[in-house]
Design a protein around this motif. Structure first.
Motif, PDB file in Angstrom:
ATOM      1  N   GLU A 270      20.935  -0.754 -10.907  1.00 41.92           N
ATOM      2  CA  GLU A 270      20.820   0.663 -10.586  1.00 41.92           C
ATOM      3  C   GLU A 270      19.598   1.285 -11.247  1.00 41.92           C
ATOM      4  OE1 GLU A 270      21.184   4.353  -9.059  1.00 41.92           O
ATOM      5  OE2 GLU A 270      22.072   2.472  -8.366  1.00 41.92           O
ATOM      6  N   GLU A 271      19.273   0.909 -12.487  1.00 45.03           N
ATOM      7  CA  GLU A 271      18.069   1.455 -13.131  1.00 45.03           C
ATOM      8  C   GLU A 271      16.813   1.021 -12.392  1.00 45.03           C
ATOM      9  OE1 GLU A 271      17.150   1.399 -17.159  1.00 45.03           O
ATOM     10  OE2 GLU A 271      18.882   2.604 -17.765  1.00 45.03           O
ATOM     11  N   VAL A 272      16.766  -0.249 -11.961  1.00 46.82           N
ATOM     12  CA  VAL A 272      15.616  -0.726 -11.202  1.00 46.82           C
ATOM     13  C   VAL A 272      15.512   0.042  -9.879  1.00 46.82           C
ATOM     14  CG1 VAL A 272      14.632  -2.688  -9.975  1.00 46.82           C
ATOM     15  CG2 VAL A 272      15.600  -3.005 -12.260  1.00 46.82           C
ATOM     16  N   ALA A 273      16.624   0.197  -9.192  1.00 47.38           N
ATOM     17  CA  ALA A 273      16.617   0.907  -7.916  1.00 47.38           C
ATOM     18  C   ALA A 273      16.179   2.362  -8.097  1.00 47.38           C
ATOM     19  CB  ALA A 273      17.995   0.843  -7.272  1.00 47.38           C
ATOM     20  N   GLN A 274      16.633   2.998  -9.163  1.00 45.64           N
ATOM     21  CA  GLN A 274      16.241   4.386  -9.438  1.00 45.64           C
ATOM     22  C   GLN A 274      14.735   4.474  -9.688  1.00 45.64           C
ATOM     23  OE1 GLN A 274      18.654   5.810 -12.651  1.00 45.64           O
ATOM     24  NE2 GLN A 274      20.445   6.165 -11.366  1.00 45.64           N
ATOM     25  N   ALA A 275      14.187   3.503 -10.418  1.00 47.68           N
ATOM     26  CA  ALA A 275      12.753   3.513 -10.669  1.00 47.68           C
ATOM     27  C   ALA A 275      11.966   3.355  -9.378  1.00 47.68           C
ATOM     28  CB  ALA A 275      12.398   2.385 -11.650  1.00 47.68           C
ATOM     29  N   VAL A 276      12.461   2.515  -8.476  1.00 53.86           N
ATOM     30  CA  VAL A 276      11.793   2.327  -7.188  1.00 53.86           C
ATOM     31  C   VAL A 276      11.862   3.615  -6.369  1.00 53.86           C
ATOM     32  CG1 VAL A 276      11.899   1.093  -4.993  1.00 53.86           C
ATOM     33  CG2 VAL A 276      12.157  -0.162  -7.145  1.00 53.86           C
ATOM     34  N   ARG A 277      13.028   4.239  -6.357  1.00 56.40           N
ATOM     35  CA  ARG A 277      13.192   5.470  -5.557  1.00 56.40           C
ATOM     36  C   ARG A 277      12.445   6.646  -6.144  1.00 56.40           C
ATOM     37  NH1 ARG A 277      18.699   3.777  -5.705  1.00 56.40           N
ATOM     38  NH2 ARG A 277      19.188   5.484  -7.143  1.00 56.40           N
ATOM     39  N   GLY A 278      12.262   6.645  -7.464  1.00 50.64           N
ATOM     40  CA  GLY A 278      11.559   7.746  -8.111  1.00 50.64           C
ATOM     41  C   GLY A 278      12.401   8.982  -8.229  1.00 50.64           C
TER      42      GLY A 278
ATOM     43  N   LEU B 266       8.113   1.136 -11.754  1.00 56.05           N
ATOM     44  CA  LEU B 266       8.944   0.019 -12.192  1.00 56.05           C
ATOM     45  C   LEU B 266       8.240  -0.806 -13.273  1.00 56.05           C
ATOM     46  CD1 LEU B 266      11.384  -1.876 -11.923  1.00 56.05           C
ATOM     47  CD2 LEU B 266      10.242  -2.923  -9.953  1.00 56.05           C
ATOM     48  N   THR B 267       7.025  -1.209 -13.005  1.00 59.85           N
ATOM     49  CA  THR B 267       6.344  -2.131 -13.918  1.00 59.85           C
ATOM     50  C   THR B 267       5.927  -1.473 -15.226  1.00 59.85           C
ATOM     51  OG1 THR B 267       4.210  -1.732 -12.803  1.00 59.85           O
ATOM     52  CG2 THR B 267       5.545  -3.586 -12.017  1.00 59.85           C
ATOM     53  N   ASP B 268       5.700  -0.167 -15.211  1.00 63.02           N
ATOM     54  CA  ASP B 268       5.325   0.511 -16.453  1.00 63.02           C
ATOM     55  C   ASP B 268       6.458   0.497 -17.479  1.00 63.02           C
ATOM     56  OD1 ASP B 268       2.828   1.040 -15.501  1.00 63.02           O
ATOM     57  OD2 ASP B 268       3.186   3.166 -15.072  1.00 63.02           O
ATOM     58  N   ARG B 269       7.691   0.360 -17.019  1.00 65.66           N
ATOM     59  CA  ARG B 269       8.832   0.372 -17.939  1.00 65.66           C
ATOM     60  C   ARG B 269       9.244  -1.029 -18.375  1.00 65.66           C
ATOM     61  NH1 ARG B 269      13.516   3.981 -15.515  1.00 65.66           N
ATOM     62  NH2 ARG B 269      14.493   3.243 -17.461  1.00 65.66           N
ATOM     63  N   ALA B 270       8.867  -2.039 -17.610  1.00 65.23           N
ATOM     64  CA  ALA B 270       9.255  -3.405 -17.939  1.00 65.23           C
ATOM     65  C   ALA B 270       8.461  -3.930 -19.130  1.00 65.23           C
ATOM     66  CB  ALA B 270       9.048  -4.313 -16.732  1.00 65.23           C
ATOM     67  N   GLY B 271       9.068  -4.873 -19.865  1.00 59.37           N
ATOM     68  CA  GLY B 271       8.371  -5.468 -20.997  1.00 59.37           C
ATOM     69  C   GLY B 271       7.484  -6.627 -20.599  1.00 59.37           C
ATOM     70  N   ARG B 272       7.849  -7.314 -19.502  1.00 55.13           N
ATOM     71  CA  ARG B 272       7.066  -8.447 -19.005  1.00 55.13           C
ATOM     72  C   ARG B 272       7.193  -8.490 -17.494  1.00 55.13           C
ATOM     73  NH1 ARG B 272       5.119 -12.868 -21.646  1.00 55.13           N
ATOM     74  NH2 ARG B 272       6.394 -12.386 -23.479  1.00 55.13           N
ATOM     75  N   ILE B 273       6.062  -8.747 -16.811  1.00 62.04           N
ATOM     76  CA  ILE B 273       6.009  -8.759 -15.355  1.00 62.04           C
ATOM     77  C   ILE B 273       5.486 -10.110 -14.884  1.00 62.04           C
ATOM     78  CG2 ILE B 273       4.811  -7.826 -13.334  1.00 62.04           C
ATOM     79  CD1 ILE B 273       6.960  -6.003 -14.309  1.00 62.04           C
ATOM     80  N   ARG B 274       6.130 -10.640 -13.830  1.00 65.74           N
ATOM     81  CA  ARG B 274       5.632 -11.854 -13.185  1.00 65.74           C
ATOM     82  C   ARG B 274       5.638 -11.655 -11.673  1.00 65.74           C
ATOM     83  NH1 ARG B 274       9.463 -14.239 -16.714  1.00 65.74           N
ATOM     84  NH2 ARG B 274       8.525 -15.284 -18.523  1.00 65.74           N
ATOM     85  N   ILE B 275       4.712 -12.316 -10.994  1.00 64.63           N
ATOM     86  CA  ILE B 275       4.691 -12.357  -9.527  1.00 64.63           C
ATOM     87  C   ILE B 275       4.638 -13.830  -9.138  1.00 64.63           C
ATOM     88  CG2 ILE B 275       3.492 -11.680  -7.417  1.00 64.63           C
ATOM     89  CD1 ILE B 275       2.298  -9.331  -8.960  1.00 64.63           C
TER      90      ILE B 275
ATOM     91  N   PRO C 213       0.798  -1.235   0.000  1.00 69.16           N
ATOM     92  CA  PRO C 213       0.000   0.000   0.000  1.00 69.16           C
ATOM     93  C   PRO C 213       0.824   1.275   0.000  1.00 69.16           C
ATOM     94  CG  PRO C 213      -0.980  -1.614   1.462  1.00 69.16           C
ATOM     95  CD  PRO C 213       0.329  -2.203   1.007  1.00 69.16           C
ATOM     96  N   ARG C 214       1.917   1.295   0.729  1.00 67.62           N
ATOM     97  CA  ARG C 214       2.693   2.542   0.820  1.00 67.62           C
ATOM     98  C   ARG C 214       3.683   2.708  -0.330  1.00 67.62           C
ATOM     99  NH1 ARG C 214       7.816   2.237   3.094  1.00 67.62           N
ATOM    100  NH2 ARG C 214       8.472   0.220   3.908  1.00 67.62           N
ATOM    101  N   ALA C 215       3.748   1.710  -1.219  1.00 69.70           N
ATOM    102  CA  ALA C 215       4.733   1.771  -2.298  1.00 69.70           C
ATOM    103  C   ALA C 215       4.107   1.526  -3.665  1.00 69.70           C
ATOM    104  CB  ALA C 215       5.841   0.752  -2.024  1.00 69.70           C
ATOM    105  N   ARG C 216       2.822   1.835  -3.806  1.00 71.32           N
ATOM    106  CA  ARG C 216       2.159   1.560  -5.080  1.00 71.32           C
ATOM    107  C   ARG C 216       2.717   2.415  -6.219  1.00 71.32           C
ATOM    108  NH1 ARG C 216      -2.054  -1.877  -4.622  1.00 71.32           N
ATOM    109  NH2 ARG C 216      -2.958  -2.166  -2.557  1.00 71.32           N
ATOM    110  N   GLU C 217       3.043   3.656  -5.941  1.00 74.85           N
ATOM    111  CA  GLU C 217       3.591   4.505  -6.998  1.00 74.85           C
ATOM    112  C   GLU C 217       4.926   3.956  -7.479  1.00 74.85           C
ATOM    113  OE1 GLU C 217       3.785   8.589  -5.951  1.00 74.85           O
ATOM    114  OE2 GLU C 217       1.628   8.765  -5.555  1.00 74.85           O
TER     115      GLU C 217
END
Length: 272
Positions: free
Chosen positions: A264-272, A179-188, A170-174
């Motif tokens: 680093e790109e993934v981490a940057q996307a998470v940090r915003g 992150l997921t908007d930039r990925a080509g494929r997402i899995r959970i 909930p506190r990290a939806r943005e």
């Protein structure tokens, strides 16, 4: 969901030269999980039985497998740092850092995506790691500083990458959407340790907790050995050092990636 899980759990396929203590806990965990599936229904395996040392509820499946792992570590003469019981110090120079059942909800339900992950720690440094996929017996093994047969995909850019993630908190939806908007494929898949092994062998490009601060050190420690040996990187999205610490209240937002550049790109996307 109330029936027993019908198929057996195979013996781990262990490589030559694996540390005897890692081999022992992998065999013990697989046998205990197989026995638990024979004796208990899905509902029973998923029932919460206690509060673990990490501050999260313990399921029956966690409890049964960890008991077997703890006994195997004791017989091997090593200390143990495990998710539910915490730190067991018997005065050894070697500590096994273990997640006895990563993907507990999967394991209890019969979803075949759960594993044991363990690492040998000497003076606070992970020197060898083993991940065992319960439902197949497949293992991934690596020793720090030695060549490994695994190779990551080598991907350096997030845009278009195949990324596995934890569900959005909930506190990290943005952050999750960045992150997921930039990925080509997402899995959970809900098994960080298994997904870390998949990054190491190039099946996926990256895995991340998108800012939820969900990971304990045993969620990441096997990947901390296996993935760098295969050319990748394991970091915290917010730059905090990943440290083997008996304080299991510590949390990280782990990023496991095919290359340091992608991490680093993934981490940057998470940090915003």
């Amino acid at each position: 969901m109330s029936s027993a899980i019908p198929w057996p759990v195979p013996e781990p396929v262990l490589p030559t030269g694996v540390h005897p203590a890692l081999a022992a806990v992998a065999r013990a965990a697989a046998r205990a999980y197989g026995d638990a599936r024979r004796r208990h229904t899905r509902a029973e395996l998923g029932a919460e039985t206690a509060m673990g040392a990490d501050g999260t509820p313990t399921m029956l499946v966690d409890e049964l497998v960890e008991e077997a792992v703890a006994e195997a570590a004791r017989q091997a003469g090593t200390n143990l740092l495990s998710e539910e019981i915490g730190f067991v110090d018997i005065g050894s120079a070697v500590t096994l850092v273990v997640d006895p059942v990563d993907g507990s909800a999967n394991a209890a339900s019969g979803v075949p995506l759960s594993c044991l992950a363990a690492a040998v720690s000497m003076d606070g440094t992970a020197t060898e790691a083993l991940t065992c996929w319960f439902d197949t017996g497949r293992t991934w093994h690596a020793v720090a500083g030695r060549p490994t047969p695994y190779r990551t995909s080598g991907r350096t850019r997030l845009d278009g990458a195949t990324v596995d993630v934890l569900r959005p908190r909930p506190r990290a939806r943005e952050a999750w959407h960045r992150l997921t908007d930039r990925a080509g494929r997402i899995r959970i898949l809900s098994s960080t340790c298994l997904e870390g092994a998949l990054v190491a062998e190039g099946a996926i490009d990256a895995f991340a907790d998108a800012g939820g601060d969900v990971h304990r050190i045993m969620d990441l420690v096997a990947a901390m050995v296996t993935v760098p040996a295969a050319g990748g990187a394991v970091v915290d999205a917010f730059g905090r050092p990943l440290e083997i610490d008996p304080d299991l209240t510590r949390r990280w937002s782990g990023v496991i990636a095919a290359t340091p550049e992608l991490a680093e790109e993934v981490a940057q996307a998470v940090r915003g």
